[in-house]
Design a protein around this motif. Structure first.
Motif, PDB file in Angstrom:
ATOM      1  N   SER A 189       2.013   1.893  -3.488  1.00 17.19           N
ATOM      2  CA  SER A 189       0.956   2.312  -4.401  1.00 17.19           C
ATOM      3  C   SER A 189       0.450   3.706  -4.058  1.00 17.19           C
ATOM      4  N   ASN A 190       0.361   4.025  -2.773  1.00 18.57           N
ATOM      5  CA  ASN A 190      -0.105   5.363  -2.371  1.00 18.57           C
ATOM      6  C   ASN A 190       0.340   5.627  -0.945  1.00 18.57           C
TER       7      ASN A 190
ATOM      8  N   LYS B  71      -8.291  10.133  -4.741  1.00 17.24           N
ATOM      9  CA  LYS B  71      -7.238   9.399  -5.462  1.00 17.24           C
ATOM     10  C   LYS B  71      -5.893   9.486  -4.760  1.00 17.24           C
TER      11      LYS B  71
ATOM     12  N   GLU C  93       0.693   8.419   0.794  1.00 17.34           N
ATOM     13  CA  GLU C  93      -0.071   9.378   1.592  1.00 17.34           C
ATOM     14  C   GLU C  93      -1.353   8.734   2.135  1.00 17.34           C
ATOM     15  N   ALA C  94      -2.050   7.995   1.278  1.00 18.09           N
ATOM     16  CA  ALA C  94      -3.280   7.343   1.741  1.00 18.09           C
ATOM     17  C   ALA C  94      -2.950   6.334   2.837  1.00 18.09           C
ATOM     18  N   THR C  95      -1.802   5.686   2.726  1.00 21.61           N
ATOM     19  CA  THR C  95      -1.405   4.700   3.724  1.00 21.61           C
ATOM     20  C   THR C  95      -1.117   5.371   5.062  1.00 21.61           C
TER      21      THR C  95
ATOM     22  N   SER D 170       0.832  -1.209   0.000  1.00 20.81           N
ATOM     23  CA  SER D 170       0.000   0.000   0.000  1.00 20.81           C
ATOM     24  C   SER D 170       0.866   1.257   0.000  1.00 20.81           C
TER      25      SER D 170
ATOM     26  N   LEU E 230      -2.319   8.228   6.056  1.00 24.74           N
ATOM     27  CA  LEU E 230      -3.588   8.718   6.595  1.00 24.74           C
ATOM     28  C   LEU E 230      -4.463   7.583   7.107  1.00 24.74           C
TER      29      LEU E 230
ATOM     30  N   GLN F 150      -5.279  10.666  -1.532  1.00 22.73           N
ATOM     31  CA  GLN F 150      -5.241  10.489  -0.080  1.00 22.73           C
ATOM     32  C   GLN F 150      -6.185   9.402   0.415  1.00 22.73           C
ATOM     33  N   GLY F 151      -7.155   9.042  -0.410  1.00 25.05           N
ATOM     34  CA  GLY F 151      -8.230   8.208   0.111  1.00 25.05           C
ATOM     35  C   GLY F 151      -8.007   6.717  -0.020  1.00 25.05           C
ATOM     36  N   PHE F 152      -7.656   6.271  -1.223  1.00 29.19           N
ATOM     37  CA  PHE F 152      -7.522   4.826  -1.393  1.00 29.19           C
ATOM     38  C   PHE F 152      -6.223   4.486  -2.112  1.00 29.19           C
ATOM     39  N   VAL F 153      -5.866   3.194  -2.027  1.00 33.00           N
ATOM     40  CA  VAL F 153      -4.646   2.702  -2.663  1.00 33.00           C
ATOM     41  C   VAL F 153      -5.032   2.129  -4.023  1.00 33.00           C
ATOM     42  N   LYS F 154      -4.421   2.621  -5.083  1.00 32.82           N
ATOM     43  CA  LYS F 154      -4.956   2.324  -6.407  1.00 32.82           C
ATOM     44  C   LYS F 154      -4.762   0.877  -6.840  1.00 32.82           C
TER      45      LYS F 154
END
Lengths: 320, 495
Positions: free
Chosen positions: A193-194, B339, A196-198, A190, A200, B341-345
């Motif tokens: 892949s992202n 996209k 910042e989202a992780t 995770s 948060l 900040q919210g979910f992992v793509k």
């Protein structure tokens, strides 16, 4: 069955490629398919395989580790010296693993806490670690590594299977389980892949990143000790350029350098494939210079295949 | 008025899906024509065909009675059809003028004739009433100003038709006003405008006519002066949406304080932020863009550092330095940008929903994928997720459904305090109603809800109480009975 194919299509793809490659070499030169030669391929994959498994963890987080060659060299000369001065082989292995972890975690610290870009941070540390390896021995190789250590790390067990191969299999299995079946592994994907989202989502991104680099260091240290056992001498210049081979194996195995995608299974067979190709060309008597070209073409073809697969997937999604 | 564009029996099929089905209507010359419909209705597909991005379709596009077919977007631009995109897309390392002329720079021999280029682009910027110059860098500009560059670019190509796709979604109200004025000026100069938006009040302010699409089919074209908002919405969704941003259940705020913030401060960003939110209450933060509302909630959540102030959760003082700590005190944040900040793509719905609560899904050292899937199935039903597939990549969902996955992720952590930052930004009317329903259920469940929102109807419709901010300060507080657009705007603009 369809599901299994979908989930492991990339991994099965590389196995099919490997079988095809072996079939072609086998037709050209039947010697290629003898058990001895096949064992040879696996045996000679061990060092790059260990490095590649380690670096896969790091690449999945979206990072890179260029220090693996230099880290190997430090472990080789430091452990070599300690062995020569009489340290017990088992203690040496544990100490080597610790060294590897610390050196790797230090890379992770620079990247996670000091926010250096992974490429730059590890490029700098690659040079620092290489320097340390030379300083430890004053530039001289460490000679006369005790036979007990050499047998332990690379002696035949289970008939004619060397212990180094068993080490690779164990490390790969541990890496596989870690990535696919633990919280830590989920976080690595995770983050890659992202990030910042992780973060948060309440994940301690820094800690997990440092651990990924630390574990890469552990796999690297094991690769170093296998090399030390195989050669019987410890060169401070050992492992130069090995980082690129490791990255190549991961890339051929489907690990995306932009992070978030990849598997140990793929990396493992990626490493085998590259070695099978190399030995195949030698066995068939192809000029050494062609090996470079063939290796490069395979890497590019494999990664391009990923891109095409991605496009097909997108197209299918759009169709839905 | 003569016909400018005739979409003649346009059908666009993707394998397995018909995005546009025999769409046939006309745009008159020199009008502002709104295209309305829920997400997925086919508006963007239609524009993509007009702009040459999709070159394969059935039917014809006629412009001033002549059939046209563009092979790519540049063909369309050269023909005089320009697009102002939903998300501003500029080369930040180049100057304003370079961006405007990109690809079509005037040449002097082999070299770009910067003198001539800047002269031409400056003239356009002046015509648009921009305060910046062609030689300025992009980095220093606001989102609204960047949009002006896109409009300037359209004028640079002498566009006769300009389409706007959600141009105001990232703009502050003042900038919106400015943009709408400019669109009217463009119209006065004889340019035909196509306008896609989710904000109906803008349609009433600038559009002459509107065409409504639903599920790829053309529904009707209406004269704006003859229709009400409710009628428009009913046409878009094909059902009565009186339940739109209103509380269907009785208010349920208790006296019990869930979160208390005192004098919260982040130097140079916001200061003196003090408020309480109670269990069962929906507290909104209203304000214009730049009011720093997002910064405040991010700081409470531990995503950004604070330089002073106190936070109490259920009466106990806490120090929150990371989202991980916020989570441990039962605080959740559904962030502004899905996209990034919210979910992992690369994660499936099931994985994304589990990400913030991995401890719950770990038995011993190992992750229990069965539990992760069960959790996902539960929320798929609760939230009416579509498609109802745990293995589906969240990245491939529509905006509204992706938002549901993110909400499910936070519900999985079983929080007491839930912060929604622009919960319905860019999602369709149907999904909005679902999200409002979920918020109400959470409040009824005794959770404290904080909502940061720039959508007036939802602030007014959903809140128990509203705090209004301006430039990093709290400027007012309104109870439900005092809520209306005017009272909020007064505090937001002048407080």
């Amino acid at each position: 069955m369809k599901n299994i194919w979908k989930r492991f299509s990339r991994e099965l793809g590389i196995i099919i490629a490997l079988i095809l490659l072996m079939a072609i070499f086998g037709i050209i030169e039947p010697l290629y398919l003898t058990p001895t030669n096949l064992m040879d391929i696996v045996d000679q994959t061990v060092i790059n395989g260990l490095l590649a498994v380690g670096i896969t963890l790091v690449i999945i987080t979206g990072g890179i580790d260029l220090t693996v060659g230099s880290t190997m060299a430090i472990v080789i000369v430091a452990i070599g010296k300690l062995l020569v001065s009489g340290l017990h082989p088992w203690a040496a292995v544990l100490l080597g693993i610790l060294f590897g972890f610390v050196l790797g975690a230090l890379n992770g610290f620079l990247i996670a806490k000091m926010h250096l870009q992974p490429f730059i941070a590890t490029m700098g540390m690659m040079s620092v670690y290489r320097g340390i390896a030379y300083l430890v021995t004053g530039g001289w190789p460490v000679l006369n590594i005790p036979q007990s250590f050499r047998t332990m790390m690379d002696g035949d067990i289970l008939g004619s299977v060397p212990s180094s191969v068993i080490i690779l299999l164990i490390v790969s299995a541990v890496g596989y389980v870690l990535l696919k079946h633990t919280k830590f592994g989920t976080y690595l994907y995770s983050m890659g892949s992202n990030e910042e989202a992780t973060r948060l989502s309440g994940v301690n991104v820094d800690y997990n990143k440092i651990m990924a680099y630390g574990l890469c260091g552990v796999a690297t240290a094991l690769a170093g000790m296998v090399m030390l056992a195989k050669l019987g001498t410890g060169e401070p210049a050992a492992g130069q350029g090995y980082e690129l081979n490791a990255i190549a194996a991961a890339a051929v195995g489907g690990t995306s350098l932009s992070g978030g995608k990849g598997s140990i299974f793929g990396t493992f067979f990626g490493a085998i494939l590259l070695q099978a190709l190399k030995i195949g060309l030698v066995v068939c008597g192809v000029d050494t210079f062609w090996q470079y070209i063939a290796t490069g073409v395979i890497i590019i073809a494999a990664v391009y295949l990923d891109i095409i697969q991605g496009q097909i997937k997108n197209w299918k999604l759009k169709r839905q | 008025m003569t016909t400018m564009i005739h979409f003649s029996k346009i059908t666009k099929r993707f394998p397995g899906n018909t995005a546009l089905d025999n769409v046939d209507f006309e745009i008159k010359k020199g009008e502002v024509h709104a295209l309305l419909g829920e997400n997925g209705a086919g508006k963007s597909t239609l524009l993509n065909i007009l702009h040459g991005i999709y070159s394969q379709y059935e039917g014809d596009i006629e412009i001033e009675d002549a059939k046209v077919s563009f092979k790519n977007a540049n063909d369309a631009i050269e023909f005089g059809i320009a697009k102002v995109h939903q998300e501003v897309n500029l080369v930040t390392d180049l100057t304003v003028g370079q961006n405007i002329a990109l690809g079509y720079e005037p040449k002097k021999g082999l070299l770009v004739d910067y003198g001539a280029m800047y002269k031409k682009t400056d003239a356009i910027l002046e015509r648009l009433g921009c305060r910046f110059k062609s030689s300025d860098r992009i980095n220093s500009l606001s989102v609204g100003e960047m949009q002006m560059i896109l409009i300037a670019k359209a004028l640079f190509h002498n566009a006769r038709i300009i389409s706007f796709d959600e141009p105001t979604s990232a703009l502050a109200d003042k900038e919106v006003d400015r943009l709408l004025e400019i669109i009217k000026e463009l119209q006065a100069q004889g340019i035909t405008i196509l306008y896609i938006t989710h904000r109906l009040d803008e349609v009433f302010r600038i559009a002459d006519r509107a065409s409504i699409l639903r599920d790829g089919k053309y529904i009707c074209t209406v004269d704006i002066k003859d229709i009400t908002k409710e009628q428009l919405i009913r046409n878009m969704v094909g059902r009565d949406v009186s339940a739109f941003a209103v509380r269907n259940k009785p208010l349920c705020a208790t006296k019990e304080v869930a979160l208390e913030v005192t004098n919260l401060e982040s130097k140079g960003v916001f200061h003196n932020i003090s408020f309480k939110v109670h269990k069962g209450e929906i507290l909104s933060f209203a304000g214009l863009v730049g009011a720093k509302r997002t910064d405040v909630v991010r700081a409470i959540f531990g995503a950004d550092p604070i330089t002073g102030g106190q936070i109490k959760v259920k009466g106990k003082e806490v120090v929150i330095k990371s989202p991980k700590e916020a989570l441990s005190y039962g605080i959740a944040l559904i962030p502004e940008n899905r996209k990034t900040q919210g979910f992992v793509k690369d994660f499936s719905n099931a994985q994304n929903m589990a990400l913030a609560s991995m401890d719950k899904f770990t038995s011993g050292a190992f992750v229990n994928t069965g539990k992760i899937k069960d959790n996902c199935e539960y929320y798929i039903e609760q939230m009416r997720l579509h498609p109802a597939d745990p293995e589906y990549l969240t990245n491939s969902l529509s905006g509204g459904n992706a938002q549901k996955v993110i909400i499910a992720k936070w519900m999985t952590t079983n929080p007491d305090i839930i912060i929604f930052d622009e919960p319905t930004k860019g999602i369709d009317v149907g999904a909005k109603a679902e999200i409002y329903r979920l918020m109400e259920e959470m409040a009824a469940d005794g959770k404290a809800i904080i909502m940061v929102s720039s959508e007036m109807p939802e602030v007014i419709g959903m809140s128990d109480r509203v705090i209004i901010m301006r430039e990093g300060r709290m400027t007012g507080e309104l109870s439900r009975s005092e809520l209306n657009e005017e009272s909020i705007l007064q505090f937001a603009m002048e407080g």
